[in-house]
Design a protein around this motif. Structure first.
Motif, PDB file in Angstrom:
ATOM      1  N   TYR A 129      25.492  21.389  22.506  1.00 37.44           N
ATOM      2  CA  TYR A 129      25.085  22.620  21.816  1.00 37.44           C
ATOM      3  C   TYR A 129      26.257  23.108  20.964  1.00 37.44           C
ATOM      4  O   TYR A 129      27.253  23.595  21.483  1.00 37.44           O
ATOM      5  N   GLY A 156      18.543  24.677  21.937  1.00 35.22           N
ATOM      6  CA  GLY A 156      18.814  23.322  21.460  1.00 35.22           C
ATOM      7  C   GLY A 156      18.709  23.123  19.960  1.00 35.22           C
ATOM      8  O   GLY A 156      18.960  22.021  19.467  1.00 35.22           O
ATOM      9  N   THR A 212      19.140  14.897  19.570  1.00 34.20           N
ATOM     10  CA  THR A 212      19.056  14.510  20.977  1.00 34.20           C
ATOM     11  C   THR A 212      18.317  13.184  21.116  1.00 34.20           C
ATOM     12  O   THR A 212      18.724  12.297  21.874  1.00 34.20           O
ATOM     13  N   GLN A 234      22.606  18.404  27.162  1.00 34.09           N
ATOM     14  CA  GLN A 234      23.636  18.960  26.286  1.00 34.09           C
ATOM     15  C   GLN A 234      24.688  19.724  27.081  1.00 34.09           C
ATOM     16  O   GLN A 234      25.879  19.700  26.744  1.00 34.09           O
ATOM     17  N   GLN A 289      27.586  12.073  21.823  1.00 29.11           N
ATOM     18  CA  GLN A 289      26.760  12.721  22.840  1.00 29.11           C
ATOM     19  C   GLN A 289      26.193  14.040  22.339  1.00 29.11           C
ATOM     20  O   GLN A 289      26.903  14.819  21.697  1.00 29.11           O
ATOM     21  N   PRO A 290      24.926  14.328  22.658  1.00 26.71           N
ATOM     22  CA  PRO A 290      24.365  15.612  22.220  1.00 26.71           C
ATOM     23  C   PRO A 290      25.044  16.794  22.913  1.00 26.71           C
ATOM     24  O   PRO A 290      25.220  16.773  24.136  1.00 26.71           O
ATOM     25  N   THR A 293      21.765  21.482  18.330  1.00 24.91           N
ATOM     26  CA  THR A 293      22.279  20.226  18.888  1.00 24.91           C
ATOM     27  C   THR A 293      22.850  19.313  17.801  1.00 24.91           C
ATOM     28  O   THR A 293      22.191  19.041  16.798  1.00 24.91           O
ATOM     29  N   GLN A 337      16.058  18.398  17.828  1.00 25.43           N
ATOM     30  CA  GLN A 337      15.242  17.370  18.501  1.00 25.43           C
ATOM     31  C   GLN A 337      15.662  15.984  18.010  1.00 25.43           C
ATOM     32  O   GLN A 337      15.802  15.040  18.804  1.00 25.43           O
ATOM     33  N   ASN A 393      15.817  20.921  24.501  1.00 19.05           N
ATOM     34  CA  ASN A 393      15.405  21.276  23.140  1.00 19.05           C
ATOM     35  C   ASN A 393      14.038  21.948  23.189  1.00 19.05           C
ATOM     36  O   ASN A 393      13.020  21.286  23.434  1.00 19.05           O
ATOM     37  N   ASN A 405      26.873  17.276  29.272  1.00 21.77           N
ATOM     38  CA  ASN A 405      27.839  16.479  28.506  1.00 21.77           C
ATOM     39  C   ASN A 405      29.166  17.205  28.308  1.00 21.77           C
ATOM     40  O   ASN A 405      30.183  16.571  28.019  1.00 21.77           O
ATOM     41  N   LEU A 438      14.756  15.314  26.462  1.00 21.87           N
ATOM     42  CA  LEU A 438      14.599  16.426  25.518  1.00 21.87           C
ATOM     43  C   LEU A 438      14.386  17.785  26.206  1.00 21.87           C
ATOM     44  O   LEU A 438      14.015  18.751  25.539  1.00 21.87           O
ATOM     45  N   THR A 447      20.884  21.119  31.222  1.00 20.22           N
ATOM     46  CA  THR A 447      20.253  20.161  30.308  1.00 20.22           C
ATOM     47  C   THR A 447      21.279  19.077  29.960  1.00 20.22           C
ATOM     48  O   THR A 447      22.470  19.251  30.223  1.00 20.22           O
TER      49      THR A 447
END
Lengths: 328, 216
Positions: free
Chosen positions: B118, B106, B169, A106, B115-116, B109, B166, B192, A109, B189, A104
């Motif tokens: 976890y 997610g 992100t 996330q 930057q998004p 997040t 949500q 998430n 990144n 998304l 994903t």
């Protein structure tokens, strides 16, 4: 989470030395890039690390550099950076596409190139704490168990599939793997770096204890070279490849001079299909060629009881990949 | 019980009368109950075993600095603490949720250096020096961000547990791409999950926020 000690490494050699000291003190050590999967394994108890050597603090490990011999990709570059780099998108397209297909946003990144290439398998037995080959045991539970996501090539005695999307794209570009360890640096080609379970059922690569993957070098790419990474998943996002294929073709018009075709999701290492590569050399890219190449790609497959679906998927992925690289 | 002097979300506002049961938040009630349970356990014969187990699993500690929602913090953290644990348990920023705690859902997040990421899968020590933005940092001067307002207007939250993730992100998406299409929102998304499965409303909310001028 269990007790942990984090050590920030200032260089790869510093990281290697810190790992040696911790190991000498009887502690289990793990190198960490993005750390997403490592932390998961520590939480789950499938990685015994007491000490984490953090590589994000290594200077200059997150760069892409070019010279006359090719491109060097720093091991700590994030997958999102790799996927968005204009030079990688243009000349190493399959690598950018593979990086963009992982997990994903996330995860991409923070996930690193070296971490993606060296991550442990996602076999559900290994990940759920079974004492299998990958955990140091002497059994592969998939053989007589749930093997729908296991190897159709190169299996035995372990039947895991290599989890990386980026690795097959690197192999398709003839990548060299730069390794740093207690005895200094060494550079390996794909055949030397990735290891089949028949050679060592516990590990997926030839990194020795205390060694880490520090960078990837891609030799210069010839003019008129085009590449793609095609990934088929059991849902549209956020999972590993049922089948993936990295294809690099150097052609004049639609006449193929040479091609490399490397599969993911079907074997314990990135799986080169030389039969397809040989078949494509000298042929025109068209529907008939692509279809025949797809058939040829699975001619030596050895499916287990529940993973036969990977054969038509592999054929389709190879066919699509070749057609997508046609001229105009 | 929480230290009310720490910086925290709006529910620690001193205007709230904590002695009035009707004014007490659900969180304060649960935290108070939890403390009572722990006190009971410590007084029992189990107490000694619990204490020694904690002793033997003591983790290394590190000094780090974090900028969270524009505020600089110098902290000493256990090396094993994740970023979300430090945000929630040390800084009282409980808007960020722990869902799966394994990089899958997610809910945790946050934006790290824009930057998004976890936050359940980052050790806090790895975030040393980082600029972190959480859901508490979206509203400005008591005014919801356009994205937050769009979530309200489009019924983006159902149970609300995934909403902070949500929002973060989608905030990053709108900064890069101020007017995303529905397909671009869906793609951004994918990391998430919403177990109420309110995806259509969430996507509509982000698209609407884009139409109204973005995240900021």
């Amino acid at each position: 989470m269990k007790a942990l000690t984090n050590i920030n490494a200032s260089s790869f050699s510093d990281a290697v030395q810190a790992a040696q000291r911790a190991r000498a003190a009887g502690q289990a050590v793990a190198f960490s890039g993005g750390g997403t999967d490592l932390l998961q394994q520590i939480k789950d108890g499938t990685d015994p690390a007491d000490v984490i050597i953090n590589l994000r603090t290594v200077a200059d490990a997150r760069t892409i550099t070019s010279d006359s011999g090719g491109v060097t990709l720093g091991g700590l570059i994030a997958l999102s950076e790799l996927a968005a780099d204009p030079q990688v998108i243009t000349s190493l397209t399959a690598i950018a596409q593979a990086a963009a297909s992982v997990g994903t946003p996330q995860i991409r990144n923070v996930a690193t190139l070296a971490g993606n290439v060296t991550q442990r398998p996602w076999c559900w037995y290994y990940r759920n704490g079974f004492n299998c080959y990958k955990a140091g045991g002497d059994e592969c539970f998939s053989v007589n168990g749930e093997n729908g996501q296991h190897a159709i090539f190169g299996g035995g005695p372990s039947y895991i599939v290599h989890p990386s999307d980026v690795a097959p794209a690197l192999v398709a570009f003839d990548a060299r793997f730069q390794v740093t360890g207690p005895n200094g640096e060494r550079e390996l080609n794909a055949e030397e770096f990735f290891v089949l379970p028949i050679t060592n059922p516990e590990r997926e690569n030839s990194l020795a204890e205390g060694e880490l993957l520090s960078a990837i070098r891609i030799p210069s790419v010839a003019a008129n070279t085009f590449s793609t990474y095609q990934k088929i998943m059991d849902r549209e996002a956020w999972t590993h490849a049922e089948v993936g294929v990295a294809t690099v073709i150097q052609r004049d018009g639609n006449a193929v001079n040479n091609a490399t075709v490397v599969l993911s999701g079907v074997a314990p290492i990135p799986w080169r299909v030389e039969a397809v590569e040989d078949f494509l050399a000298g042929r025109q890219i068209n529907a008939a060629t692509a279809s025949e190449a797809g058939e040829l790609a699975v001619s030596e497959a050895q499916p287990l009881a529940k993973n036969g679906h990977k054969l038509p998927m592999t054929s389709a992925a190879v066919e699509r990949a070749i057609l997508s690289l046609a001229a105009g | 019980m929480r230290d009310k002097s720490k910086p925290g979300p709006s529910e620690t506002d001193s205007s709230v009368n904590y002695l009035d049961p009707k004014a007490q938040s659900r969180r304060d009630f649960l935290e108070g109950t939890g403390a009572a349970v722990v006190a009971t356990a410590a007084a029992s014969s189990l107490g000694v075993g619990v204490a020694s187990a904690q002793e033997s699993s003591r983790s290394a500690r590190s000094a780090i600095s974090l900028t969270v929602n524009g505020v600089d913090h110098s902290l000493e953290v256990d090396d094993r603490w994740t970023l979300v644990e430090v945000l929630r348990d040390q800084l009282d920023l409980t808007g960020t949720k722990i869902g799966c705690n394994r990089s899958e859902c997610g809910a945790c997040t946050v934006l790290m250096n824009g930057q998004p990421v976890y936050s359940c899968s980052q050790l806090a020590v790895w975030a040393d020096g980082a600029d972190v933005r959480t859901v508490e940092g979206l509203a400005l001067n008591g005014q919801l961000s356009p994205l937050q307002q769009a979530f309200v207007d489009n019924n983006g939250p159902q149970c609300g547990f995934c909403t902070p993730g949500q929002l973060m992100t989608a905030t990053a998406l709108l900064q890069d791409n101020p007017s995303p299409t529905a397909a671009e929102v869906q793609s951004a998304l994918v990391g998430n999950l919403c177990r109420c499965s309110n995806y259509n409303a969430i996507v509509e909310a982000v698209v609407a926020a884009g139409d109204q001028g973005g995240a900021a």
